[in-house]
Design a protein around this motif. Sequence first.
Motif, PDB file in Angstrom:
ATOM      1  N   ARG A 317      54.791  33.774  -8.780  1.00 28.80           N
ATOM      2  CA  ARG A 317      54.266  34.291  -7.547  1.00 28.80           C
ATOM      3  C   ARG A 317      53.874  35.994  -7.630  1.00 28.80           C
ATOM      4  O   ARG A 317      53.391  36.499  -6.957  1.00 28.80           O
ATOM      5  CB  ARG A 317      55.015  33.990  -6.469  1.00 28.80           C
ATOM      6  CG  ARG A 317      56.541  34.319  -6.528  1.00 28.80           C
ATOM      7  CD  ARG A 317      57.378  33.667  -5.374  1.00 28.80           C
ATOM      8  NE  ARG A 317      58.946  34.430  -5.252  1.00 28.80           N
ATOM      9  CZ  ARG A 317      59.085  35.731  -4.770  1.00 28.80           C
ATOM     10  NH1 ARG A 317      58.253  36.290  -4.404  1.00 28.80           N
ATOM     11  NH2 ARG A 317      60.515  35.997  -4.930  1.00 28.80           N
ATOM     12  N   THR A 318      54.929  36.390  -8.467  1.00 30.21           N
ATOM     13  CA  THR A 318      54.725  38.074  -8.716  1.00 30.21           C
ATOM     14  C   THR A 318      54.803  38.173 -10.198  1.00 30.21           C
ATOM     15  O   THR A 318      55.604  37.636 -11.187  1.00 30.21           O
ATOM     16  CB  THR A 318      55.822  38.443  -8.149  1.00 30.21           C
ATOM     17  OG1 THR A 318      57.328  38.502  -8.696  1.00 30.21           O
ATOM     18  CG2 THR A 318      55.933  38.607  -6.578  1.00 30.21           C
ATOM     19  N   VAL A 319      54.092  39.315 -10.824  1.00 28.31           N
ATOM     20  CA  VAL A 319      54.074  39.758 -12.063  1.00 28.31           C
ATOM     21  C   VAL A 319      54.216  41.166 -12.020  1.00 28.31           C
ATOM     22  O   VAL A 319      53.410  41.822 -11.294  1.00 28.31           O
ATOM     23  CB  VAL A 319      52.860  39.392 -12.800  1.00 28.31           C
ATOM     24  CG1 VAL A 319      52.746  39.855 -14.398  1.00 28.31           C
ATOM     25  CG2 VAL A 319      52.742  37.781 -12.737  1.00 28.31           C
ATOM     26  N   THR A 320      54.995  41.807 -12.788  1.00 33.08           N
ATOM     27  CA  THR A 320      55.310  43.347 -12.806  1.00 33.08           C
ATOM     28  C   THR A 320      55.327  43.727 -14.170  1.00 33.08           C
ATOM     29  O   THR A 320      55.646  43.033 -14.961  1.00 33.08           O
ATOM     30  CB  THR A 320      56.449  44.021 -12.170  1.00 33.08           C
ATOM     31  OG1 THR A 320      57.561  43.183 -12.669  1.00 33.08           O
ATOM     32  CG2 THR A 320      56.260  43.478 -10.604  1.00 33.08           C
ATOM     33  N   GLU A 321      55.043  45.226 -14.324  1.00 34.33           N
ATOM     34  CA  GLU A 321      55.124  45.853 -15.891  1.00 34.33           C
ATOM     35  C   GLU A 321      55.723  47.115 -15.598  1.00 34.33           C
ATOM     36  O   GLU A 321      55.420  47.787 -14.812  1.00 34.33           O
ATOM     37  CB  GLU A 321      53.621  45.914 -16.468  1.00 34.33           C
ATOM     38  CG  GLU A 321      53.658  46.351 -17.858  1.00 34.33           C
ATOM     39  CD  GLU A 321      53.708  48.060 -17.930  1.00 34.33           C
ATOM     40  OE1 GLU A 321      53.971  48.378 -18.884  1.00 34.33           O
ATOM     41  OE2 GLU A 321      53.475  48.719 -16.853  1.00 34.33           O
ATOM     42  N   GLY A 343      50.250  35.412  -7.545  1.00 34.81           N
ATOM     43  CA  GLY A 343      50.824  35.701  -9.086  1.00 34.81           C
ATOM     44  C   GLY A 343      49.324  36.169  -9.902  1.00 34.81           C
ATOM     45  O   GLY A 343      49.574  37.335 -10.789  1.00 34.81           O
ATOM     46  N   ILE A 344      48.167  35.524  -9.558  1.00 32.65           N
ATOM     47  CA  ILE A 344      47.266  35.789 -10.390  1.00 32.65           C
ATOM     48  C   ILE A 344      46.628  37.189 -10.135  1.00 32.65           C
ATOM     49  O   ILE A 344      46.221  37.885 -11.109  1.00 32.65           O
ATOM     50  CB  ILE A 344      46.211  34.757 -10.259  1.00 32.65           C
ATOM     51  CG1 ILE A 344      44.859  34.899 -11.312  1.00 32.65           C
ATOM     52  CG2 ILE A 344      45.486  35.008  -8.799  1.00 32.65           C
ATOM     53  CD1 ILE A 344      45.320  34.393 -12.635  1.00 32.65           C
ATOM     54  N   ILE A 383      46.638  33.407 -18.907  1.00 32.00           N
ATOM     55  CA  ILE A 383      45.484  33.885 -18.173  1.00 32.00           C
ATOM     56  C   ILE A 383      44.359  33.588 -19.297  1.00 32.00           C
ATOM     57  O   ILE A 383      44.322  34.377 -20.235  1.00 32.00           O
ATOM     58  CB  ILE A 383      45.704  35.198 -17.497  1.00 32.00           C
ATOM     59  CG1 ILE A 383      46.628  35.335 -16.801  1.00 32.00           C
ATOM     60  CG2 ILE A 383      44.264  35.310 -16.576  1.00 32.00           C
ATOM     61  CD1 ILE A 383      46.726  34.263 -15.448  1.00 32.00           C
ATOM     62  N   THR A 384      43.275  33.072 -19.180  1.00 34.04           N
ATOM     63  CA  THR A 384      42.088  33.102 -20.063  1.00 34.04           C
ATOM     64  C   THR A 384      40.932  33.678 -19.424  1.00 34.04           C
ATOM     65  O   THR A 384      40.976  34.352 -18.521  1.00 34.04           O
ATOM     66  CB  THR A 384      41.669  31.377 -20.077  1.00 34.04           C
ATOM     67  OG1 THR A 384      41.059  31.136 -18.886  1.00 34.04           O
ATOM     68  CG2 THR A 384      42.870  30.517 -20.656  1.00 34.04           C
ATOM     69  N   GLN A 385      40.041  33.969 -20.286  1.00 29.50           N
ATOM     70  CA  GLN A 385      38.856  34.763 -19.999  1.00 29.50           C
ATOM     71  C   GLN A 385      38.142  34.157 -18.662  1.00 29.50           C
ATOM     72  O   GLN A 385      37.561  34.664 -17.621  1.00 29.50           O
ATOM     73  CB  GLN A 385      37.865  34.870 -21.171  1.00 29.50           C
ATOM     74  CG  GLN A 385      36.463  35.688 -21.078  1.00 29.50           C
ATOM     75  CD  GLN A 385      36.947  37.094 -20.543  1.00 29.50           C
ATOM     76  OE1 GLN A 385      37.112  37.655 -21.622  1.00 29.50           O
ATOM     77  NE2 GLN A 385      36.828  37.517 -19.311  1.00 29.50           N
ATOM     78  N   ARG A 386      38.044  32.754 -18.776  1.00 28.35           N
ATOM     79  CA  ARG A 386      37.319  32.067 -17.855  1.00 28.35           C
ATOM     80  C   ARG A 386      38.137  32.225 -16.308  1.00 28.35           C
ATOM     81  O   ARG A 386      37.468  32.382 -15.149  1.00 28.35           O
ATOM     82  CB  ARG A 386      37.444  30.555 -18.054  1.00 28.35           C
ATOM     83  CG  ARG A 386      36.548  29.755 -17.170  1.00 28.35           C
ATOM     84  CD  ARG A 386      36.378  28.231 -17.475  1.00 28.35           C
ATOM     85  NE  ARG A 386      35.837  27.290 -16.487  1.00 28.35           N
ATOM     86  CZ  ARG A 386      36.314  26.660 -15.462  1.00 28.35           C
ATOM     87  NH1 ARG A 386      37.641  26.842 -15.158  1.00 28.35           N
ATOM     88  NH2 ARG A 386      35.477  25.978 -14.713  1.00 28.35           N
ATOM     89  N   ASP A 387      39.352  32.070 -16.432  1.00 27.88           N
ATOM     90  CA  ASP A 387      40.353  32.501 -15.302  1.00 27.88           C
ATOM     91  C   ASP A 387      39.980  33.834 -14.711  1.00 27.88           C
ATOM     92  O   ASP A 387      39.649  33.898 -13.304  1.00 27.88           O
ATOM     93  CB  ASP A 387      41.866  32.341 -15.704  1.00 27.88           C
ATOM     94  CG  ASP A 387      42.243  31.348 -15.914  1.00 27.88           C
ATOM     95  OD1 ASP A 387      41.732  30.221 -15.725  1.00 27.88           O
ATOM     96  OD2 ASP A 387      43.314  31.175 -16.928  1.00 27.88           O
TER      97      ASP A 387
END
Length: 503
Positions: A317-321, A343-344, A383-387
Amino acid sequence: MFELTICTGGHRRTVPAEAGQLVSDLLQRYIPSFALPCAGNHTCGKCRVHVEGAVEPAGESEVHLLGAQALADGVRLACACRIQGDAVVTLHDEGTSKIVAWYKTPDFERTESGCGFAVDIGTTTVAVQLIDRTSGAILAERLAENAQRGYGADVISRIEACKTVGLDVLSDRISEQIEGMAQECLREAGISHVEESVVTGNSTMLHLYEGLDPASLAVVPFDVQSYFGCYSRRTLAGSPVYLPRCVGAYVGADITCAILAADLMRGGIQLLTDIGTNGEMALAWNGKLLCCATAAGPAFEGAGLSCGMPAAPGAIRTVTEKNGTVTYETVGEEPACGICGSGILDALSVMLKTEIIDDSGYLENEDSEEDDVWEIGGSGVSITQRDVRQIQLAKSAICAGLITLLEHEGLSVDDVSRFAIAGGFGNTINQDSAAEIGLFPAGLRDHTVFIGNGALGGASMLLMNRSLREQTEQLAQSAVELSLSTSAEFMDYYVDCMAFMQF
């Protein structure tokens, strides 16, 4: 005649099957909630099941969508797998979606007594709340994925399904689902009687609920059989059902209710968007109301993405760097098994920041054997290019729609005093990530408020104050619907907003 054994949730059921019959047809017959997000067109790869026994070999579409390893493990697409003999199919249990029926409403007078139901028929999710109309207390609630999802993830797929399986099938499917959810609420609350109910939804969902043919909603000039703002032919738990008024063919009663819940007409220049499968927007200023809708698609809710899923346990649900290290959080702090809408958006923001994607959306990952795939922090979820392209199309439609609304009235982003985001998806997004990838113009970020499920919130207001019904009917009737499908300005902005950048 052969036998197919269906295993789901610890239960086994054996049903008759004929040679050449699709597994998806059998599952939809015996497991009505089984989903076919792309309506069985072999494009989304989401109807994955585990199959053992005599079935036809995988075709080209399955090989492309699943890959060799998944096929070797017995994974098949139900919409493409055909029976050749006795077989066993196991459905994957992804858990219950945690889509909270949360909303904010302005202060209003409660004038009604007794209890009633507020219902939001979303294209993806159905929410039912049993409410004490005197106190406003929610006595019980149920949330579920729309039982029509087996006929496609969007309204166009549902309209087409009416031509193949019949309008009555889809109409009965949703009415029976809502009745069942309502009865569960009554049992939980220990209540046997309600006074009345309010059921809202987009134009297509209300047509299907009422059993009105929605075919004209899919072709120019997009005529509607009813704008509603009336009582239904149906009852719910034996009580009358009020259906709020729609603005137009693609600006439904759900946005009318959200406008009420957002208090959009209170003054100033107010902007509203309901982010979900259908991207509906409204602009209020100087006593006027301008509305539009754009086909965002189901990608924001996980459908059609390679690892997409609802906000169920295990969904990222969350992504950080930070300092080159990517971290993530999942729903319920469960092991990662997919990614949901919030998340996306975070993931794409991180990918943009770390130059895994450029502003055109091109994905190139030099650290992976597959340069068009990016894994989220060792989660096993990718995560793909299509996504990226799926989200790119959806976010461009929302951003371009907002800009077009403002430009139509000679306004700029800087003129907006308040920007309300509604919908289950809009309830959880990181507004910084959303602005950074261009989901909405960055100038709106500091004026953003989240109102949650505005459609359900507005329905609850109509349930508790009868006088608001006439107010919303007049509001919807006076609103102007801007057709984006014929707008050259929208198409220009749509192309421009494809870029992953701040606007």
